[in-house]
Design an enzyme around this catalytic site. Structure first.
Site, PDB file in Angstrom:
ATOM      1  N   HIS A 112       1.138  -1.289   0.495  1.00  0.00           N
ATOM      2  CA  HIS A 112      -0.589   0.013  -0.002  1.00  0.00           C
ATOM      3  C   HIS A 112       0.856   1.081   0.206  1.00  0.00           C
ATOM      4  CE1 HIS A 112      -2.678  -3.522   1.323  1.00  0.00           C
ATOM      5  NE2 HIS A 112      -1.804  -3.307   2.449  1.00  0.00           N
ATOM      6  N   CYS A 113       2.159   1.114  -0.619  1.00  0.00           N
ATOM      7  CA  CYS A 113       2.826   2.609  -0.913  1.00  0.00           C
ATOM      8  C   CYS A 113       3.008   3.120   1.187  1.00  0.00           C
ATOM      9  CB  CYS A 113       2.226   3.689  -1.325  1.00  0.00           C
ATOM     10  SG  CYS A 113       1.767   3.443  -3.517  1.00  0.00           S
TER      11      CYS A 113
END
Ligand code: PLP
Length: 387
Positions: free
Chosen positions: A343-344
């Site tokens: 998720h970055c």
């Protein structure tokens, strides 16, 4: 529920909300067909109407976010650009920055790039559930600290960070605070001026329900930085210098006016529903999910349990299956859209101890229902039973 009873359930609202309220689609379409001019660029009716539409969006955001002067809100194409504007503008000359151990790559990567140029960074350690004791931030402040940057809520763990306490610490040392509100604007009450925040970066396409390609930044008076980009603003065209006043200082080039027409509709939708009511709705969904996951017996849940410490973003893993495989099965066999992986935010996964395996992330919006949660739980029960 049996496999094959497939409907579509969208639970990836932390990446971008979908669907949008009907009025967002209508406002974007109406602007494109009926307005169409370039805001601030010409004196004819379509340009003036377009400029008015952009102003209405600024005013709607100012009212929602507790900003008394709408011109202090500048539009960017997303939260990432807004965060870069402040990080690069404030730290280009060097100095020290304090961030937290759950920041998104939209803070971490620009900070890493700035560190290559000599900027120094200290990371305030969050607990494994993503919560933060504000004294961790105070302990890292130095004489040369030029900025404190803190996400309002972790996009991985769903934890809320104590930005008001951090704002008080920042004020004590006369250091500006940059808050990344990508995950909270529209779903958690924010009053920028009351909270003492100098920079608030937000994105339009998540819980503000606007189109992708919209976002912005609040800049407090006296805390202006150098622009990230320079160019035409439609104002002071005779001058080679970038205008010094807001919003023009930071709005070079044609704005995404179609998108901003939609964003205004999204912000008005949020204001009409009420942020507190939206939060109550997400509470009901999140608590049902957390209880269901706990009773599955095979789920490892990350992030805080208590609602006061979180938002409607839940990360977990099921024993015996990877996060990517589980997300794939949910999509392929049940029509459920969730996100898997990192998720970055490798920093947040490092904090939670999930850097190797990642997590499955479920994220709600006002458009989700308790039936959506039950459908997901039914799917997870079937998958867990078949492992
Ligand atoms: C906490 C956080 N910050 C920043 C961003 C970046 O937002 P955008 O992709 O709109 O620039 C995201 C997006 O997921 C986020 O969750």
């Amino acid at each position: 529920m049996r496999r094959g009873e497939k409907r579509e359930v969208y639970l990836d609202n932390a990446a971008t909300t979908w669907p949008k309220p009907e009025q967002v689609y209508l406002a974007t379409d109406r602007f494109a067909r009926e307005v169409g001019g370039n805001p601030g660029r010409s004196g004819h009716r379509r340009a003036l109407d377009s400029g008015r539409e952009v102003l209405r969006c600024r005013e709607a955001l100012a009212s929602l976010l507790g900003v008394s002067d709408p011109s202090r809100i500048v539009f960017t194409k997303n939260a990432t650009e807004a965060l870069n504007l402040v990080l690069q503008g404030r730290l280009r000359q060097g100095g020290h920055v304090v961030i937290t151990s759950v920041e998104h790559n939209s803070v971490w990567r620009p900070v890493r790039a700035l560190m290559e140029t000599g900027v120094e960074c200290s990371i305030a350690p969050c607990a494994p559930d993503g919560t933060l004791d504000p004294s961790e931030v105070a302990a890292l402040v130095r004489e040369d600290t030029r900025l404190i940057a803190c996400t309002h809520a972790s996009n991985v763990l769903g934890s809320l960070l104590p930005v008001e306490e951090i704002a008080r610490i920042a004020a004590e040392y006369d250091i500006p605070l940059l808050v990344d509100a990508a995950q909270t604007a529209g779903r958690y009450p924010i009053h920028v001026e009351g909270m003492g925040i100098q920079y608030l970066a937000f994105t339009g396409h998540k819980e503000l329900f606007g189109p992708q390609g919209t976002g912005g930044l609040y800049v407090a008076p006296g805390w202006e930085v150098e622009p990230l980009i320079y160019g035409g603003t439609g104002s002071l065209s005779e001058s080679a210098e970038q205008p010094g006043f807001l919003p023009d200082r930071y709005e070079s080039g044609t704005l995404n006016a179609w998108g901003l027409a939609g964003l205004r509709a999204g912000v008005e939708f949020v204001a009409t529903r009420g942020v507190e009511k939206i939060r109550d709705h997400e509470k009901a969904l999140t608590e049902r999910l957390l209880e269901g996951l706990e009773s599955l017996g095979k789920a490892v849940i990350y992030g805080p349990r208590r609602w006061v410490e979180r938002i409607g973003v839940v990360s977990f893993n099921l024993e015996g299956i990877s996060s990517s495989e589980l997300a794939y099965l949910l999509d392929e066999e049940y029509g459920i859209c969730v996100r898997s992986g990192l998720h970055c935010s490798p920093l947040a996964h490092n904090t939670a101890g999930t850097l190797r395996q990642g997590t499955v992330r479920v994220s709600f919006s006002l458009m989700n229902t308790l039936e959506d949660v039950d459908y997901l739980l039914g799917a997870l029960e079937e998958i867990a039973g078949s492992l």
